[in-house]
Design an enzyme around this catalytic site. Structure first.
Site, mmCIF file in Angstrom:
data_model
loop_
_atom_site.group_PDB
_atom_site.id
_atom_site.type_symbol
_atom_site.label_atom_id
_atom_site.label_comp_id
_atom_site.label_asym_id
_atom_site.label_seq_id
_atom_site.Cartn_x
_atom_site.Cartn_y
_atom_site.Cartn_z
ATOM 1 N N ASP A 1 -80.409 -40.430 17.897
ATOM 2 C CA ASP A 1 -78.986 -40.705 18.069
ATOM 3 C C ASP A 1 -78.793 -41.191 19.501
ATOM 4 O OD1 ASP A 1 -76.310 -40.832 17.464
ATOM 5 O OD2 ASP A 1 -75.932 -38.701 17.716
ATOM 6 N N GLU B 1 -71.969 -49.832 14.005
ATOM 7 C CA GLU B 1 -70.658 -49.364 13.543
ATOM 8 C C GLU B 1 -69.610 -50.479 13.448
ATOM 9 O OE1 GLU B 1 -68.172 -45.271 14.019
ATOM 10 O OE2 GLU B 1 -70.216 -45.569 14.704
ATOM 11 N N LYS C 1 -72.272 -48.754 9.674
ATOM 12 C CA LYS C 1 -71.583 -47.463 9.820
ATOM 13 C C LYS C 1 -70.076 -47.651 9.639
ATOM 14 C CE LYS C 1 -72.775 -44.208 12.777
ATOM 15 N NZ LYS C 1 -73.085 -43.523 14.062
ATOM 16 N N PHE D 1 -71.226 -34.274 10.263
ATOM 17 C CA PHE D 1 -71.280 -33.881 11.662
ATOM 18 C C PHE D 1 -71.324 -32.355 11.796
ATOM 19 C CE2 PHE D 1 -69.665 -37.618 14.414
ATOM 20 C CZ PHE D 1 -70.449 -38.502 13.702
#
Length: 321
Positions: free
Chosen positions: A17, A96, A132, A178
């Site tokens: 990440d 994203e 994303k 998350f």
């Protein structure tokens, strides 16, 4: 004894990440995930100085309003970060869609197609990229269309079973529930500290994982947003885990035994449900944590997107002077 990171790799696909090129090269994850925050941080390093110069020079040749040009250059820079990462990992790079399109299905679809086209111009095929999208109702509907076109999607900012079920119904390739942000909400709400085995974020991902496996749902579960190595260890065996470099380093230095916590063979029976728009919105309304964290996440990503566009706008002005 092998490290916990190596043990984790034997049971889970490890994803970085991060947009930190040096860390990715050193830690050798299978995939990489990015978001506006990560892109903005990466572009602040010397490694992308040339990419910024190239994008600004490209932007000077484009037509349109200053805001439109700044937005286009910002998009180009996000692709530059993703392209650099794709050269380091054997798998996928998540890129994203703009956070300000989170409630715009058609806009999200158009942006996703543009992202795939931009990667293709750099010789990177669509099967190396995950688009994303925020796990709003509109984002999930966009993903449903894109999946039918062969564009695989990563649904992010996912905090609830309602979102996970809707993503499964849409046949989304991958979801990113998350963990740490759920924990943040509960710690603030209750004032309690939580051990990994009682961590609300960990328990949420375990519930979603079990629901998917029990119902033979092919959507990949990739736990994200970790606050500690303990949270990561509590989800060992999950399909994928996207982990920050500092936690990857911590796991690499720890040679203790890592116990597998999740396995398709250990699923428990749970009935499959369907979630239409009305049910989805009601379930989200009834879940204060999911509603608040989804909105907060979109605002945070939008803020960093604005910061990136502002930075680009200033560079364009300087280049034109």
């Amino acid at each position: 004894m092998t490290s916990k990171l190596d043990q984790l790799r034997a049971m889970t696909t490890v994803v970085a990440d991060s947009g930190d090129i040096e860390a990715v090269a050193r830690l050798k994850p299978v995939d990489c995930t990015t978001n506006p925050t990560i892109v903005l941080k990466a572009l602040g390093t010397p490694m992308f100085a040339d990419a910024i110069k190239e994008a600004i020079a490209w932007g000077k040749k484009q037509g349109g309003t200053p805001d439109a040009v700044a937005s286009a250059v910002a998009d180009r820079l996000a692709i530059s970060v993703g392209a650099a990462l794709s050269g380091l990992v054997p798998g996928r790079v998540s890129t994203e869609v703009d956070a300000d399109l989170s409630f715009n299905t058609e806009g999200s679809i158009a942006k996703a197609r543009a992202i795939i086209a931009a990667y293709k111009e750099r010789g990177i095929s669509h099967d190396r990229i995950l688009i994303k999208l925020a796990s709003t109702w509109e984002g999930i509907r966009a993903a449903e269309v894109l999946q039918k076109e062969g564009i695989d999607c990563n649904l992010t900012l996912l905090f609830s079973k309602a979102q996970a079920v809707a993503c499964a119904d849409a046949k989304v390739f991958l979801i990113s529930p998350f963990v740490g942000r759920i924990l943040d909400w509960y710690k603030k709400s209750t004032g309690k500290e939580y051990a990994p085995e009682e961590d609300p974020g960990v328990l949420s991902v375990r519930e979603i994982y079990n629901y998917y496996k029990a119902n033979d749902i092919k959507t990949i579960v990739m736990g994200a947003s970790f606050r500690s190595a303990g949270e990561v260890e509590a989800l060992a065996g999950c399909d994928r885990l996207t982990i920050s470099p500092n936690l990857l380093d911590e796991l690499a230095k720890d040679e203790g035994k890592l116990e597998r916590k999740l396995s398709p063979e250990n699923k428990t029976s749970v009935s499959k449900i369907a979630v239409d728009e009305r049910t989805f919105r009601w379930m989200m309304n009834e879940d204060a944590m999911a509603t608040e964290k989804l909105a907060e996440g979109i605002r945070a990503f939008a803020k960093d997107l604005i910061a990136l566009r502002t930075m680009v706008g200033k560079e364009l002005q300087l280049a034109a002077a």
